[in-house]
Design a protein around this motif. Sequence first.
Motif, PDB file in Angstrom:
ATOM      1  N   VAL A   1      51.545  43.825  50.122  1.00  0.00           N
ATOM      2  CA  VAL A   1      51.389  44.974  49.361  1.00  0.00           C
ATOM      3  C   VAL A   1      52.368  44.783  48.305  1.00  0.00           C
ATOM      4  O   VAL A   1      52.455  44.924  47.068  1.00  0.00           O
ATOM      5  CB  VAL A   1      51.687  46.367  49.869  1.00  0.00           C
ATOM      6  N   TRP A   2      53.959  44.477  48.842  1.00  0.00           N
ATOM      7  CA  TRP A   2      55.118  44.111  47.732  1.00  0.00           C
ATOM      8  C   TRP A   2      54.629  42.928  46.787  1.00  0.00           C
ATOM      9  O   TRP A   2      54.885  43.072  45.677  1.00  0.00           O
ATOM     10  CB  TRP A   2      56.286  43.823  48.633  1.00  0.00           C
ATOM     11  N   LEU A   3      54.192  41.830  47.384  1.00  0.00           N
ATOM     12  CA  LEU A   3      54.184  40.622  46.461  1.00  0.00           C
ATOM     13  C   LEU A   3      52.918  41.106  45.642  1.00  0.00           C
ATOM     14  O   LEU A   3      53.038  40.545  44.271  1.00  0.00           O
ATOM     15  CB  LEU A   3      53.820  39.534  47.337  1.00  0.00           C
ATOM     16  N   GLY A   4      51.869  41.799  45.904  1.00  0.00           N
ATOM     17  CA  GLY A   4      50.679  42.133  44.926  1.00  0.00           C
ATOM     18  C   GLY A   4      51.180  42.793  43.844  1.00  0.00           C
ATOM     19  O   GLY A   4      50.741  42.659  42.654  1.00  0.00           O
ATOM     20  N   GLY A   5      52.184  43.747  44.236  1.00  0.00           N
ATOM     21  CA  GLY A   5      52.701  44.542  42.829  1.00  0.00           C
ATOM     22  C   GLY A   5      53.677  43.979  42.168  1.00  0.00           C
ATOM     23  O   GLY A   5      53.697  44.017  41.057  1.00  0.00           O
ATOM     24  N   TRP A   6      54.456  43.159  42.607  1.00  0.00           N
ATOM     25  CA  TRP A   6      55.345  42.164  42.073  1.00  0.00           C
ATOM     26  C   TRP A   6      54.625  41.453  41.014  1.00  0.00           C
ATOM     27  O   TRP A   6      55.029  41.296  39.767  1.00  0.00           O
ATOM     28  CB  TRP A   6      56.463  41.516  42.959  1.00  0.00           C
ATOM     29  N   PHE A   7      53.535  40.591  41.813  1.00  0.00           N
ATOM     30  CA  PHE A   7      52.810  39.749  40.790  1.00  0.00           C
ATOM     31  C   PHE A   7      52.082  40.574  39.700  1.00  0.00           C
ATOM     32  O   PHE A   7      51.875  40.054  38.500  1.00  0.00           O
ATOM     33  CB  PHE A   7      51.810  38.911  41.521  1.00  0.00           C
ATOM     34  N   GLY A   8      51.626  41.754  40.183  1.00  0.00           N
ATOM     35  CA  GLY A   8      50.873  42.397  39.118  1.00  0.00           C
ATOM     36  C   GLY A   8      51.738  42.918  37.811  1.00  0.00           C
ATOM     37  O   GLY A   8      51.198  42.803  36.880  1.00  0.00           O
ATOM     38  N   ASP A   9      52.884  43.203  37.856  1.00  0.00           N
ATOM     39  CA  ASP A   9      53.989  43.671  37.045  1.00  0.00           C
ATOM     40  C   ASP A   9      54.215  42.383  36.101  1.00  0.00           C
ATOM     41  O   ASP A   9      54.125  42.236  35.065  1.00  0.00           O
ATOM     42  CB  ASP A   9      55.276  44.030  37.497  1.00  0.00           C
ATOM     43  N   LYS A  10      54.285  41.301  36.987  1.00  0.00           N
ATOM     44  CA  LYS A  10      54.535  40.063  36.167  1.00  0.00           C
ATOM     45  C   LYS A  10      53.399  39.450  35.343  1.00  0.00           C
ATOM     46  O   LYS A  10      53.444  39.212  33.926  1.00  0.00           O
ATOM     47  CB  LYS A  10      55.102  38.958  37.250  1.00  0.00           C
ATOM     48  N   LEU A  11      52.329  39.372  35.797  1.00  0.00           N
ATOM     49  CA  LEU A  11      51.123  38.910  35.394  1.00  0.00           C
ATOM     50  C   LEU A  11      50.328  39.894  34.458  1.00  0.00           C
ATOM     51  O   LEU A  11      49.988  39.680  32.932  1.00  0.00           O
ATOM     52  CB  LEU A  11      50.116  38.287  36.321  1.00  0.00           C
ATOM     53  N   GLY A  12      50.483  41.334  34.689  1.00  0.00           N
ATOM     54  CA  GLY A  12      49.721  42.173  33.816  1.00  0.00           C
ATOM     55  C   GLY A  12      50.553  42.700  32.618  1.00  0.00           C
ATOM     56  O   GLY A  12      50.099  43.117  31.637  1.00  0.00           O
ATOM     57  N   SER A  13      51.854  42.328  32.722  1.00  0.00           N
ATOM     58  CA  SER A  13      52.681  42.417  31.586  1.00  0.00           C
ATOM     59  C   SER A  13      52.438  41.402  30.525  1.00  0.00           C
ATOM     60  O   SER A  13      52.539  41.658  29.424  1.00  0.00           O
ATOM     61  CB  SER A  13      54.051  42.543  31.676  1.00  0.00           C
ATOM     62  N   ILE A  14      51.993  40.403  30.874  1.00  0.00           N
ATOM     63  CA  ILE A  14      51.661  39.175  29.776  1.00  0.00           C
ATOM     64  C   ILE A  14      50.270  39.369  29.333  1.00  0.00           C
ATOM     65  O   ILE A  14      49.866  39.427  28.215  1.00  0.00           O
ATOM     66  CB  ILE A  14      51.560  37.844  30.689  1.00  0.00           C
ATOM     67  N   LYS A  15      49.274  39.828  30.340  1.00  0.00           N
ATOM     68  CA  LYS A  15      47.972  40.018  29.833  1.00  0.00           C
ATOM     69  C   LYS A  15      46.972  41.104  30.904  1.00  0.00           C
ATOM     70  O   LYS A  15      47.304  41.121  32.007  1.00  0.00           O
ATOM     71  CB  LYS A  15      46.994  38.815  29.798  1.00  0.00           C
ATOM     72  N   PRO A  16      46.346  41.945  30.465  1.00  0.00           N
ATOM     73  CA  PRO A  16      45.965  42.791  31.601  1.00  0.00           C
ATOM     74  C   PRO A  16      44.944  42.189  32.549  1.00  0.00           C
ATOM     75  O   PRO A  16      44.854  42.693  33.474  1.00  0.00           O
ATOM     76  CB  PRO A  16      44.966  43.762  30.518  1.00  0.00           C
ATOM     77  N   SER A  17      44.285  41.249  32.083  1.00  0.00           N
ATOM     78  CA  SER A  17      43.397  40.450  33.076  1.00  0.00           C
ATOM     79  C   SER A  17      44.328  39.900  34.255  1.00  0.00           C
ATOM     80  O   SER A  17      43.592  39.686  35.386  1.00  0.00           O
ATOM     81  CB  SER A  17      42.726  39.207  32.465  1.00  0.00           C
ATOM     82  N   GLY A  18      45.772  39.947  34.388  1.00  0.00           N
ATOM     83  CA  GLY A  18      46.327  39.607  35.505  1.00  0.00           C
ATOM     84  C   GLY A  18      46.231  40.384  36.689  1.00  0.00           C
ATOM     85  O   GLY A  18      46.270  40.061  37.665  1.00  0.00           O
ATOM     86  N   TYR A  19      46.047  41.734  36.235  1.00  0.00           N
ATOM     87  CA  TYR A  19      45.743  42.774  37.461  1.00  0.00           C
ATOM     88  C   TYR A  19      44.751  42.384  38.396  1.00  0.00           C
ATOM     89  O   TYR A  19      44.757  42.325  39.353  1.00  0.00           O
ATOM     90  CB  TYR A  19      45.520  44.205  36.719  1.00  0.00           C
ATOM     91  N   PRO A  20      43.413  42.126  37.801  1.00  0.00           N
ATOM     92  CA  PRO A  20      42.334  41.898  38.762  1.00  0.00           C
ATOM     93  C   PRO A  20      42.156  40.523  39.276  1.00  0.00           C
ATOM     94  O   PRO A  20      41.491  40.370  40.322  1.00  0.00           O
ATOM     95  CB  PRO A  20      41.004  42.326  37.969  1.00  0.00           C
ATOM     96  N   LEU A  21      42.710  39.574  38.526  1.00  0.00           N
ATOM     97  CA  LEU A  21      42.885  38.096  39.028  1.00  0.00           C
ATOM     98  C   LEU A  21      43.683  38.002  40.284  1.00  0.00           C
ATOM     99  O   LEU A  21      43.286  37.124  41.061  1.00  0.00           O
ATOM    100  CB  LEU A  21      43.414  37.241  37.852  1.00  0.00           C
ATOM    101  N   ILE A  22      44.713  38.863  40.427  1.00  0.00           N
ATOM    102  CA  ILE A  22      45.294  38.702  41.902  1.00  0.00           C
ATOM    103  C   ILE A  22      44.443  38.960  42.982  1.00  0.00           C
ATOM    104  O   ILE A  22      44.417  38.124  43.918  1.00  0.00           O
ATOM    105  CB  ILE A  22      46.650  39.777  41.948  1.00  0.00           C
ATOM    106  N   PRO A  23      43.856  40.064  43.156  1.00  0.00           N
ATOM    107  CA  PRO A  23      42.758  40.374  44.306  1.00  0.00           C
ATOM    108  C   PRO A  23      41.493  39.328  44.359  1.00  0.00           C
ATOM    109  O   PRO A  23      41.321  38.857  45.313  1.00  0.00           O
ATOM    110  CB  PRO A  23      42.277  41.715  44.163  1.00  0.00           C
ATOM    111  N   ALA A  24      41.113  38.871  43.135  1.00  0.00           N
ATOM    112  CA  ALA A  24      40.180  37.784  43.100  1.00  0.00           C
ATOM    113  C   ALA A  24      40.453  36.570  43.918  1.00  0.00           C
ATOM    114  O   ALA A  24      39.892  35.985  44.770  1.00  0.00           O
ATOM    115  CB  ALA A  24      39.693  37.563  41.652  1.00  0.00           C
ATOM    116  N   ILE A  25      41.793  36.114  43.728  1.00  0.00           N
ATOM    117  CA  ILE A  25      42.349  34.993  44.197  1.00  0.00           C
ATOM    118  C   ILE A  25      42.670  35.202  45.758  1.00  0.00           C
ATOM    119  O   ILE A  25      42.216  34.421  46.757  1.00  0.00           O
ATOM    120  CB  ILE A  25      43.612  34.355  43.614  1.00  0.00           C
ATOM    121  N   CYS A  26      42.973  36.225  46.020  1.00  0.00           N
ATOM    122  CA  CYS A  26      43.613  36.696  47.463  1.00  0.00           C
ATOM    123  C   CYS A  26      42.388  36.861  48.447  1.00  0.00           C
ATOM    124  O   CYS A  26      42.552  36.525  49.517  1.00  0.00           O
ATOM    125  CB  CYS A  26      44.467  37.881  47.525  1.00  0.00           C
TER     126      CYS A  26
END
Length: 427
Positions: free
Chosen positions: A277-302
């Motif tokens: 949960v923590w790493l998902g949120g951390w990566f979400g803020d990092k990738l999502g702040s660059i591009k919105p597609s970062g948010y759903p890409l994280i669970p796709a890979i996981c």
Amino acid sequence: MQAGSGTARTVGGNRVLAILLLAYIFNFVDRQILSILQIPIKAELGLSDGQIGLMGGLAFALLYSGLGIPVAWLADRKDRVTIISVSLGVWSAFTALCGTAQNFWQLFLCRMGVGVGEAGGVAPAYALISDYFPPEKRARALAIFSLGIPIGSALGVFFGGWLASNIDWRSAFMIVGLAGIALVPLVLLGIRDPGRGRFDSGGKAGGEAPPFATVARTVARKPSFWLLSFGAACGSIVGYGLAFWLPPFLTRSFGLALVDISWFYGSVALVGGMAGVWLGGWFGDKLGSIKPSGYPLIPAICFLLAAPVYAAGIFAPSLPVAWVMFAIGTALGLAWLGPVVAAVQHIVPPAMRATASASFLLINNLLGIGFGIYVLGFMSDRMTATHGDEALKYSMFYGLGFYLLSATLYALAARRIGRDWHRVEAA
């Protein structure tokens, strides 16, 4: 609490987040305690896996999911803290009442009551947190709130197993239910509703909550909403299903006693869940702040990684190997929470957030809890003739296919979400 300096907002937000996290921990203690207590309940009441699946899944999910939207509609208009407080009191009271049940239907109805209360505990909290934290910190804040899932699940298993072993399963329900009721004053007095949209468009984006039909039309026109929702639902079919059926699996496949299961599964949920949960949120803020597609890409890979990892745990040759695989699988399976919940908050205006979140939760929980828990129990019953005590193992294994479907839906959401993002003009 009104908007003040950045420091004051941060301090106030952290305090509110801590209280909401505590309430969410009790939410999942009460929700997941049945996963460990099902073993003595099944023995005393003579229930099948299918009946246990209905009681743990459909009984809870029907009203929990269905009432979530009208409660969230109210939360977009009224004081969200009051709604969360009342909900906490209701679900805790019904949890305590579960300890008085004498047969399947009485316990089924009490679990429905737990679902009624919990219908008002999550979507209003999502919206409240979004008004205490700016966009660039929301995924992490929502991920911290979502730590209530692994912590609550672990505590439910720890204390449920210990209380059932040392007293009985009825006392376990009553004790955790009464503890939740005692938390109500802290929520009611420790949090103030800050108003809607204060971090969006200079704090002027809140506005009046629109009619439900307007919210429905808004989300209906956003394909990413449906892809995120059904992606989460497919993932939750596996997540909730495995979380519920892992305790009896450990008994049937590894011969563990109730107390041993509580330590094994409780530590898996705590360590793996918190990390994911923590790493998902951390990566979400990092990738999502660059591009919105970062948010759903994280669970796709996981989720692509979680399916084979869980399979390795299900067919592990020893308990230590199983623990490692289940812990990693749990981390991968819960990493979606922060990024996806944050994405749902971002694709609608602030005044629609609670209702949009409830619509998302309706799809996720009705399928995830209602179908996921039941279908694994149903398949286990049907495969008993061919697999005996190992039927549940194969039921869990076949269910992992939903992770692959979820990963596909999230990958499609990543291609679309940028066009569905809600953007406001600067104040």
